[in-house]
Design an enzyme around this catalytic site. Structure first.
Site, PDB file in Angstrom:
ATOM      1  N   HIS A 100       0.847  -1.250  -0.005  1.00 23.40           N
ATOM      2  CA  HIS A 100       0.011  -0.013  -0.001  1.00 23.40           C
ATOM      3  C   HIS A 100       1.040   1.242   0.052  1.00 23.40           C
ATOM      4  O   HIS A 100       2.044   1.298   0.468  1.00 23.40           O
ATOM      5  CB  HIS A 100      -1.025   0.085   1.166  1.00 23.40           C
ATOM      6  CG  HIS A 100      -0.419  -0.313   2.632  1.00 23.40           C
ATOM      7  ND1 HIS A 100       0.210  -1.452   2.825  1.00 23.40           N
ATOM      8  CD2 HIS A 100       0.162   0.574   3.621  1.00 23.40           C
ATOM      9  CE1 HIS A 100       0.692  -1.510   4.069  1.00 23.40           C
ATOM     10  NE2 HIS A 100       0.700  -0.326   4.389  1.00 23.40           N
ATOM     11  N   HIS A 102       1.041   5.213   1.020  1.00 27.47           N
ATOM     12  CA  HIS A 102       0.073   6.196   1.796  1.00 27.47           C
ATOM     13  C   HIS A 102       0.147   7.487   1.227  1.00 27.47           C
ATOM     14  O   HIS A 102       1.362   7.648   0.670  1.00 27.47           O
ATOM     15  CB  HIS A 102       0.934   6.191   3.212  1.00 27.47           C
ATOM     16  CG  HIS A 102       0.781   5.137   4.097  1.00 27.47           C
ATOM     17  ND1 HIS A 102      -0.018   4.817   5.260  1.00 27.47           N
ATOM     18  CD2 HIS A 102       1.663   4.066   4.374  1.00 27.47           C
ATOM     19  CE1 HIS A 102       0.293   3.903   5.835  1.00 27.47           C
ATOM     20  NE2 HIS A 102       1.152   3.272   5.264  1.00 27.47           N
TER      21      HIS A 102
HETATM   22  P1  5GP Z   1       1.592   0.185   7.196  1.00 21.97           P
HETATM   23  O1  5GP Z   1       2.225   0.568   8.836  1.00 21.97           O
HETATM   24  O2  5GP Z   1       1.433  -1.367   7.086  1.00 21.97           O
HETATM   25  O3  5GP Z   1       2.352   0.948   6.530  1.00 21.97           O
HETATM   26  O4  5GP Z   1       0.029   0.971   7.215  1.00 21.97           O
HETATM   27  C1  5GP Z   1      -1.262   0.251   7.423  1.00 21.97           C
HETATM   28  C2  5GP Z   1      -2.200   1.182   7.300  1.00 21.97           C
HETATM   29  O5  5GP Z   1      -3.690   0.813   7.186  1.00 21.97           O
HETATM   30  C3  5GP Z   1      -2.095   2.108   8.781  1.00 21.97           C
HETATM   31  O6  5GP Z   1      -2.189   3.389   8.511  1.00 21.97           O
HETATM   32  C4  5GP Z   1      -3.744   1.777   9.233  1.00 21.97           C
HETATM   33  O7  5GP Z   1      -4.391   2.782  10.191  1.00 21.97           O
HETATM   34  C5  5GP Z   1      -4.319   1.231   8.008  1.00 21.97           C
HETATM   35  N1  5GP Z   1      -5.487   0.192   8.430  1.00 21.97           N
HETATM   36  C6  5GP Z   1      -5.102  -0.770   8.971  1.00 21.97           C
HETATM   37  N2  5GP Z   1      -6.437  -1.642   8.763  1.00 21.97           N
HETATM   38  C7  5GP Z   1      -7.385  -0.724   8.415  1.00 21.97           C
HETATM   39  C8  5GP Z   1      -8.795  -1.095   7.678  1.00 21.97           C
HETATM   40  O8  5GP Z   1      -9.168  -2.074   8.278  1.00 21.97           O
HETATM   41  N3  5GP Z   1      -9.262  -0.281   6.965  1.00 21.97           N
HETATM   42  C9  5GP Z   1      -8.525   1.145   6.722  1.00 21.97           C
HETATM   43  N4  5GP Z   1      -9.130   1.739   5.953  1.00 21.97           N
HETATM   44  N5  5GP Z   1      -7.283   1.242   6.980  1.00 21.97           N
HETATM   45  C10 5GP Z   1      -6.693   0.511   7.769  1.00 21.97           C
END
Ligand code: 5GP
Ligand code: ZN
Length: 139
Positions: A100, A102
């Site tokens: 993903h 951001h």
């Molecule tokens: P990472 O730390 O893996 O780069 O970021 C994961 C992101 O996914 C976090 O910013 C978190 O808030 C978001 N996130 C986690 N679970 C969900 C979800 O079920 N729905 C949405 N919309 N965002 C999520």
């Protein structure tokens, strides 16, 4: 698709999301716990664990859609700058093991701190550059 992956479930409609855009290959939706309101995620509709294992075909679409969503997020939030961030791997802060991007709209004094740099000792930078060059795939 990975059956226990939350982002795959979002793609399949098994978990809800606030969708802002989609193409055949990618989906953009709002992050549940935003750094700032409007923080969006752009993901491939196929499961790839991280950026390194994502195919170039999907990556190309991810970056193009991220540019488009970035512009829309700025317009919607009144921000004039955003961070495009990919946490690639657990040690880099990746929590959800589905690629993903951001898109984080930024505001003066919003409190998000970026990295601070450390100086190289004499010769180290050139040596590191040489080492990395050896591992870059020659296409
Ligand atoms: P990472 O730390 O893996 O780069 O970021 C994961 C992101 O996914 C976090 O910013 C978190 O808030 C978001 N996130 C986690 N679970 C969900 C979800 O079920 N729905 C949405 N919309 N965002 C999520
Ligand atoms: Zn997945």
């Amino acid at each position: 698709m990975m059956s226990d992956c939350i982002f795959c479930k979002i793609v399949k409609g098994e978990l809800p999301c606030v969708k802002v855009y989609e193409t055949e290959k990618v989906l953009a939706f709002l992050d549940l716990n935003p750094v700032n309101q409007g923080h969006a995620l752009v993901i491939p509709k196929e499961h790839f664990e991280n950026l390194s294992s994502t195919t170039d075909e999907f990556l190309s679409e991810l970056i193009v859609v991220s540019k488009k969503i970035g512009a829309a997020v700025l317009a919607a939030t009144g921000s004039v700058a955003f961070n495009l961030t990919v946490n690639n791997g657990k040690e880099a802060g990746q929590v959800v093991a589905h690629t993903h991007f951001h898109i984080i709209p930024r505001f003066n004094g919003d409190g998000l701190r970026l990295w601070s740099g450390k100086a190289y000792a004499a010769g180290e930078m050139e040596a590191m550059g040489e080492k990395i060059k050896q591992y870059v795939e020659k296409n």
